[in-house]
Design a protein around this motif. Structure first.
Motif, mmCIF file in Angstrom:
data_model
loop_
_atom_site.group_PDB
_atom_site.id
_atom_site.type_symbol
_atom_site.label_atom_id
_atom_site.label_comp_id
_atom_site.label_asym_id
_atom_site.label_seq_id
_atom_site.Cartn_x
_atom_site.Cartn_y
_atom_site.Cartn_z
ATOM 1 N N PRO A 113 43.663 42.054 30.367
ATOM 2 C CA PRO A 113 43.524 43.330 31.071
ATOM 3 C C PRO A 113 44.877 43.983 31.301
ATOM 4 C CG PRO A 113 43.228 41.502 32.592
ATOM 5 C CD PRO A 113 43.290 40.907 31.228
ATOM 6 N N THR A 114 44.856 45.302 31.365
ATOM 7 C CA THR A 114 46.081 46.051 31.648
ATOM 8 C C THR A 114 46.405 45.937 33.135
ATOM 9 O OG1 THR A 114 44.880 48.099 32.100
ATOM 10 C CG2 THR A 114 45.515 47.661 29.800
ATOM 11 N N SER A 115 47.601 46.329 33.488
ATOM 12 C CA SER A 115 48.019 46.276 34.898
ATOM 13 C C SER A 115 47.128 47.157 35.761
ATOM 14 C CB SER A 115 49.486 46.720 35.021
ATOM 15 O OG SER A 115 50.332 45.864 34.292
ATOM 16 N N GLU A 116 46.759 48.329 35.215
ATOM 17 C CA GLU A 116 45.894 49.230 35.976
ATOM 18 C C GLU A 116 44.511 48.608 36.203
ATOM 19 O OE1 GLU A 116 47.585 50.017 33.330
ATOM 20 O OE2 GLU A 116 49.152 51.352 34.124
ATOM 21 N N GLU A 117 43.984 47.954 35.163
ATOM 22 C CA GLU A 117 42.672 47.317 35.301
ATOM 23 C C GLU A 117 42.716 46.163 36.286
ATOM 24 O OE1 GLU A 117 40.858 48.124 30.816
ATOM 25 O OE2 GLU A 117 42.118 46.371 31.225
ATOM 26 N N TRP A 118 43.790 45.410 36.277
ATOM 27 C CA TRP A 118 43.914 44.290 37.208
ATOM 28 C C TRP A 118 44.039 44.785 38.642
ATOM 29 C CZ3 TRP A 118 42.541 39.596 37.424
ATOM 30 C CH2 TRP A 118 43.107 38.699 38.323
ATOM 31 N N GLU A 119 44.797 45.850 38.834
ATOM 32 C CA GLU A 119 44.922 46.426 40.174
ATOM 33 C C GLU A 119 43.577 46.951 40.665
ATOM 34 O OE1 GLU A 119 47.366 46.420 42.276
ATOM 35 O OE2 GLU A 119 48.704 45.331 40.915
ATOM 36 N N ALA A 120 42.798 47.549 39.758
ATOM 37 C CA ALA A 120 41.481 48.048 40.148
ATOM 38 C C ALA A 120 40.562 46.904 40.536
ATOM 39 C CB ALA A 120 40.867 48.847 38.993
#
Length: 235
Positions: A113-120
């Motif tokens: 997962p991308t950083s944005e997806e992980w943060e979400a």
């Protein structure tokens, strides 16, 4: 059913008797000098080969219900009782099952997962925190009740928030009485649904508290009994 072990007598096929098979088996073991780990000669019975056959057949892909027919079992549970499952075989079968499932799923589901997806994903758990407790809806799903949390079955009330839930219940009762006086029938229906949901949440908290406070007798001996046994042994 077709017989697996037959011999021809006077031009006809006859089933081999158990004693004949047992005698032939012992002769083969004796000639082969087969022994166990302790050096003792192996002692097989004809029935032992049912377990060997069923285990080997199922491990190599024969459907269990077909093995059931071959073995002549009325119940497939009997067939599976003959099937010996070894830890290594269970692990290998599970890994093969996971590999097959993954081969059927879209490849992008297994990417990093991308950083944005992980943060979400992490933020999802923060957004689940509500004033009365926590929302148990799954990741990525929207609130279908427009955050009318008291009515929602997904709300898990924190026991420490019971006083606030009591206040909501009292307030709902007062608002229903006001709506009835003013003739706001539509408002009465909506508030009554919320009141029933709040009372249901309170009942859930009470049931959970009763479950936690109920003592379970584990049958452990009391201290006087233990002391009596020790003193008896010492004498």
């Amino acid at each position: 059913m077709p017989l697996l072990f037959q011999w021809r007598v006077n031009g006809e096929d006859h089933v081999l008797s158990v004693n004949t098979i047992r005698k032939a088996l012992n002769e083969v073991i004796e000639a082969a000098q087969l022994t166990d780990a302790a050096g003792e000669r192996l002692d097989y019975q004809p029935h032992d080969f049912r377990r060997m056959f069923i285990t080997d057949a199922i491990m190599n892909g024969l459907p269990p219900h077909i093995a059931q027919v071959i073995a002549g079992h009325d119940d497939i549970n009997t067939t599976m009782h003959y099937n010996a499952v070894y830890p290594s075989a269970a692990i290998a079968a599970h890994q093969a099952f996971i590999a097959r499932r993954r081969s059927l799923r879209p490849g992008e589901e297994y990417r990093v997962p991308t950083s944005e997806e992980w943060e979400a994903f992490l933020g999802h758990f923060e957004r689940r925190k509500l004033s009365l407790g926590i929302c148990s809806r799954s990741f990525g799903s929207e609130c279908v009740h427009e955050h009318a949390c008291v009515r929602c079955a997904m709300l898990r009330v924190d026991p420490h928030e019971r006083p606030r839930l009591d206040e909501i219940r009292v307030n709902l009762i007062a608002r229903i009485a006001e709506a009835e006086r003013e003739g706001w029938l539509g408002e009465v229906d909506g508030l009554s649904i919320s009141l029933a949901a709040a009372e249901d949440k309170l009942a859930q908290l009470d049931a959970e508290q009763d479950r936690r406070s109920t003592a379970v007798d584990l049958g452990l001996p009391s201290f006087p009994k233990v002391a009596g046994r020790i003193s008896g042994l010492s004498t």
